[in-house]
Design an enzyme around this catalytic site. Structure first.
Site, PDB file in Angstrom:
ATOM      1  N   CYS A   1      56.913 110.653  -1.696  1.00  0.00           N
ATOM      2  CA  CYS A   1      56.645 111.717  -0.205  1.00  0.00           C
ATOM      3  C   CYS A   1      55.685 112.681  -0.791  1.00  0.00           C
ATOM      4  O   CYS A   1      55.656 113.685  -0.098  1.00  0.00           O
ATOM      5  CB  CYS A   1      57.932 112.190   0.160  1.00  0.00           C
TER       6      CYS A   1
ATOM      7  N   HIS B   1      62.200 101.631  -1.436  1.00  0.00           N
ATOM      8  CA  HIS B   1      63.349 101.129  -0.934  1.00  0.00           C
ATOM      9  C   HIS B   1      63.720 100.160  -2.086  1.00  0.00           C
ATOM     10  O   HIS B   1      62.961  99.292  -2.544  1.00  0.00           O
ATOM     11  CB  HIS B   1      62.898 100.403   0.392  1.00  0.00           C
TER      12      HIS B   1
ATOM     13  N   ARG C   1      55.234 104.212  10.174  1.00  0.00           N
ATOM     14  CA  ARG C   1      56.166 105.208  10.272  1.00  0.00           C
ATOM     15  C   ARG C   1      55.311 106.530   9.833  1.00  0.00           C
ATOM     16  O   ARG C   1      54.626 106.299   9.139  1.00  0.00           O
ATOM     17  CB  ARG C   1      57.275 104.940   9.426  1.00  0.00           C
TER      18      ARG C   1
END
Length: 251
Positions: A186, A83, A76
């Site tokens: 991120c 997660h 991705r």
């Protein structure tokens, strides 16, 4: 991004137990191949993972500060993310050949799906041009250099193969927020940017209630859904076999 008139509804699937990451990716790859071949309908798959970190195509592995959980490199878009239980992951497998081959529009529609879902729970989610994900303002946490704190409540990361989408979104419902501290989420390391969840914001809501709202808001943006299949967490389970047999960029 509605489908052409007369299209079948998007299959709606909810897993009833945490799904191993490798099993989820393998199932997605198989389903996307079938969608591209025209032998399976589009699919939205809602699930939770056991605690883990994933590295997108733009990830810097130096952003793993404490590898307390397994780290998976994945196809991705985006950087490092977490997660785990209490986080609703939505894997979205749609055929953009039929809906319009516009990846930017698809990503914007995913963002809007999250924002509309949060709005139902009286949470204002916002986009940021300089940062990925969906954010909420946190003036209650103070200011830094005259600017209020903000927390990320949802992440997006997608891949497109033969114009069929993989991966999707992750909304923090009630995860263990301390688990995010093992990475630079991120790639965002500014002090006033943190991570939050619906529970952290004082919203007591169950995962099935979140799922119900997600489905309703999805249909408003992407069209009708069909059925609801509950699958198991194991790759060799009936749920996983059924998934197979019916068988870019990040914000």
């Amino acid at each position: 991004m509605p489908p052409p008139a007369g299209s079948a509804g998007v299959e709606w699937r909810v897993s009833d137990a945490p799904v191993a990451y490798e099993a989820a990716v393998a199932a997605m790859e198989a389903r996307v191949a079938d969608i591209a071949a025209g032998t399976a309908p589009e699919l939205v798959w809602l699930l939770e993972h056991p605690p883990l970190y994933t590295a997108g195509t733009s990830a810097n592995l130096a952003d793993v500060l404490d590898a307390r959980f397994p780290v998976f490199e994945t196809g991705r878009g985006g950087q490092m993310t977490y997660h785990g239980p209490g986080q609703r992951v939505g894997y979205v497998m749609l055929d953009l050949r039929r809906r319009g081959p516009d990846v930017r529009r698809f990503v914007a529609s995913l963002e809007e799906w999250i924002i509309r879902t949060l709005e139902v729970f009286n949470v204002r989610g916002e986009r940021r041009e300089d940062r990925i994900g969906v954010w909420v303002r946190r003036p209650d946490k103070g200011q830094e250099n005259g600017q209020a704190f903000e927390d990320k409540i949802a992440a997006l990361g997608i891949r497109v193969k033969r114009w069929v989408t993989l991966h999707g979104i992750a909304i923090n419902v009630e995860p263990e927020l301390a688990h995010f501290s093992g990475i630079v989420p991120c790639g965002v390391s500014v002090t006033r940017y943190g991570v939050t969840s619906l529970a952290d914001l004082g919203i007591a809501i169950s995962m099935p209630e979140v799922d119900m709202v997600l489905r309703r808001q999805f249909e408003g943006l992407f069209g009708a859904t069909a059925g609801q299949t509950v699958g198991s967490s194991e790759n060799n389970s009936p749920g996983a076999r059924a998934l197979r047999s019916t068988a870019s960029p990040s914000r």
